[in-house]
Scaffold this active site. Structure first.
Site, PDB file in Angstrom:
ATOM      1  N   PRO A   1       0.791  -1.224   0.000  1.00 50.68           N
ATOM      2  CG  PRO A   1      -0.111  -1.078   2.145  1.00 50.68           C
ATOM      3  CD  PRO A   1       0.537  -2.042   1.195  1.00 50.68           C
ATOM      4  CG  ASN A   2      -0.185   4.279   1.370  1.00 51.74           C
ATOM      5  OD1 ASN A   2      -1.163   4.851   0.901  1.00 51.74           O
ATOM      6  ND2 ASN A   2      -0.212   3.679   2.543  1.00 51.74           N
TER       7      ASN A   2
ATOM      8  NE  ARG B   1       4.401   6.437   0.639  1.00 53.65           N
ATOM      9  CZ  ARG B   1       4.363   5.500   1.564  1.00 53.65           C
ATOM     10  NH1 ARG B   1       3.654   5.655   2.641  1.00 53.65           N
ATOM     11  NH2 ARG B   1       5.032   4.389   1.402  1.00 53.65           N
TER      12      ARG B   1
ATOM     13  CE1 TYR C   1       8.979   5.132   2.677  1.00 50.86           C
ATOM     14  CE2 TYR C   1       7.436   6.961   2.753  1.00 50.86           C
ATOM     15  CZ  TYR C   1       7.912   5.778   3.278  1.00 50.86           C
ATOM     16  OH  TYR C   1       7.324   5.234   4.398  1.00 50.86           O
TER      17      TYR C   1
ATOM     18  CG  ASN D   1       8.509  -1.961   0.245  1.00 54.14           C
ATOM     19  OD1 ASN D   1       7.928  -2.033   1.339  1.00 54.14           O
ATOM     20  ND2 ASN D   1       9.062  -0.848  -0.195  1.00 54.14           N
TER      21      ASN D   1
ATOM     22  CB  ALA E   1       1.682   0.235   6.470  1.00 56.17           C
TER      23      ALA E   1
ATOM     24  CG  HIS F   1       5.392  -2.168  10.067  1.00 62.43           C
ATOM     25  ND1 HIS F   1       6.714  -2.549  10.068  1.00 62.43           N
ATOM     26  CD2 HIS F   1       5.303  -1.120   9.183  1.00 62.43           C
ATOM     27  CE1 HIS F   1       7.407  -1.746   9.246  1.00 62.43           C
ATOM     28  NE2 HIS F   1       6.563  -0.886   8.702  1.00 62.43           N
TER      29      HIS F   1
ATOM     30  CD  GLU G   1      11.083  -7.455   5.720  1.00 64.03           C
ATOM     31  OE1 GLU G   1      11.497  -8.521   6.247  1.00 64.03           O
ATOM     32  OE2 GLU G   1      10.536  -6.555   6.362  1.00 64.03           O
TER      33      GLU G   1
ATOM     34  CG  HIS H   1      11.191  -2.196   4.579  1.00 67.60           C
ATOM     35  ND1 HIS H   1       9.837  -2.167   4.375  1.00 67.60           N
ATOM     36  CD2 HIS H   1      11.469  -3.356   5.206  1.00 67.60           C
ATOM     37  CE1 HIS H   1       9.316  -3.270   4.874  1.00 67.60           C
ATOM     38  NE2 HIS H   1      10.274  -4.012   5.383  1.00 67.60           N
TER      39      HIS H   1
ATOM     40  NE  ARG I   1      10.039   6.341   8.334  1.00 67.99           N
ATOM     41  CZ  ARG I   1       9.114   6.082   7.404  1.00 67.99           C
ATOM     42  NH1 ARG I   1       9.327   5.122   6.512  1.00 67.99           N
ATOM     43  NH2 ARG I   1       7.993   6.776   7.378  1.00 67.99           N
TER      44      ARG I   1
HETATM   45  C1  DQA Z   1       8.318   1.139   3.686  1.00 66.93           C
HETATM   46  C2  DQA Z   1       8.409   1.361   5.198  1.00 66.93           C
HETATM   47  C3  DQA Z   1       7.061   1.129   5.859  1.00 66.93           C
HETATM   48  O1  DQA Z   1       7.154   1.343   7.265  1.00 66.93           O
HETATM   49  C4  DQA Z   1       6.027   2.094   5.292  1.00 66.93           C
HETATM   50  O2  DQA Z   1       4.762   1.831   5.856  1.00 66.93           O
HETATM   51  C5  DQA Z   1       5.977   2.075   3.811  1.00 66.93           C
HETATM   52  C6  DQA Z   1       7.223   1.980   3.059  1.00 66.93           C
HETATM   53  C7  DQA Z   1       9.641   1.478   2.967  1.00 66.93           C
HETATM   54  O3  DQA Z   1       9.791   1.056   1.826  1.00 66.93           O
HETATM   55  O4  DQA Z   1      10.495   2.183   3.519  1.00 66.93           O
HETATM   56  O5  DQA Z   1       4.913   2.221   3.217  1.00 66.93           O
HETATM   57  O6  DQA Z   1       8.052  -0.241   3.457  1.00 66.93           O
END
Ligand code: DQA
Length: 149
Positions: free
Chosen positions: A11-12, A19, A24, A75, A78, A81, A99, A101, A108
């Protein structure tokens, strides 16, 4: 083992480049995909690249990967978590899981320090920006090569 790798984004991440660019960066999902395709080609991997804001879609792609793929780069945003369901799906996959990120989650908020996916992943790459995806693909290629040899 198959040299097909699923690259899955949660997501996102469709808003990458727009964003919170201070966290990022300015590269977009399309830039990440282009990078992945370049690295995959150089290492003899085929990739299926996906992004979704829906947990069930990520789970369905992991199920699809069970039938066909040697590796998954994920990736999960969120969901990393929170999602026992994604962990369960990955536990039903026999190939290599990496994995990724983009940000350094350990620098963070504390709720980002725990990852369900890390319980399954062979390796974790954090805080290397979008380069992390290519590094994860290189690692999968090396592990697949080692299995072959
Ligand atoms: C993320 C880190 C996550 O905590 C966050 O919710 C994201 C992006 C990263 O790529 O740094 O959406 O996975």
């Amino acid at each position: 083992m198959s040299r097909l790798v699923y690259v899955l984004n949660g997501p996102n991440l469709n808003l990458l480049g727009k964003r919170q660019p201070h966290i990022y960066g300015h590269d977009t999902m399309e830039d990440v995909e282009a990078d992945c395709r370049k690295v995959a080609k150089a290492h003899g991997l085929e990739i299926r690249y996906h992004q979704s804001n829906r947990e069930y879609e990520l789970i369905d792609w992991i199920h699809e990967a069970r039938e066909t793929a040697g590796g998954i780069v994920i990736n999960a945003g969120a969901f990393t978590h929170t999602s026992v369901a994604i962990l369960d799906a990955l536990n039903a996959f026999d190939g290599i899981v990496m994995e990724v990120h983009i940000s350094n989650v350990h620098k963070r908020e504390s709720f980002r320090h725990h990852s369900y996916i890390s319980l399954r992943a062979e390796g974790v790459i954090v805080g290397c920006g979008i380069q992390g995806y290519g590094l994860a693909l290189q690692r999968i290629a090396a592990l697949l090569d080692a299995k072959k040899g």
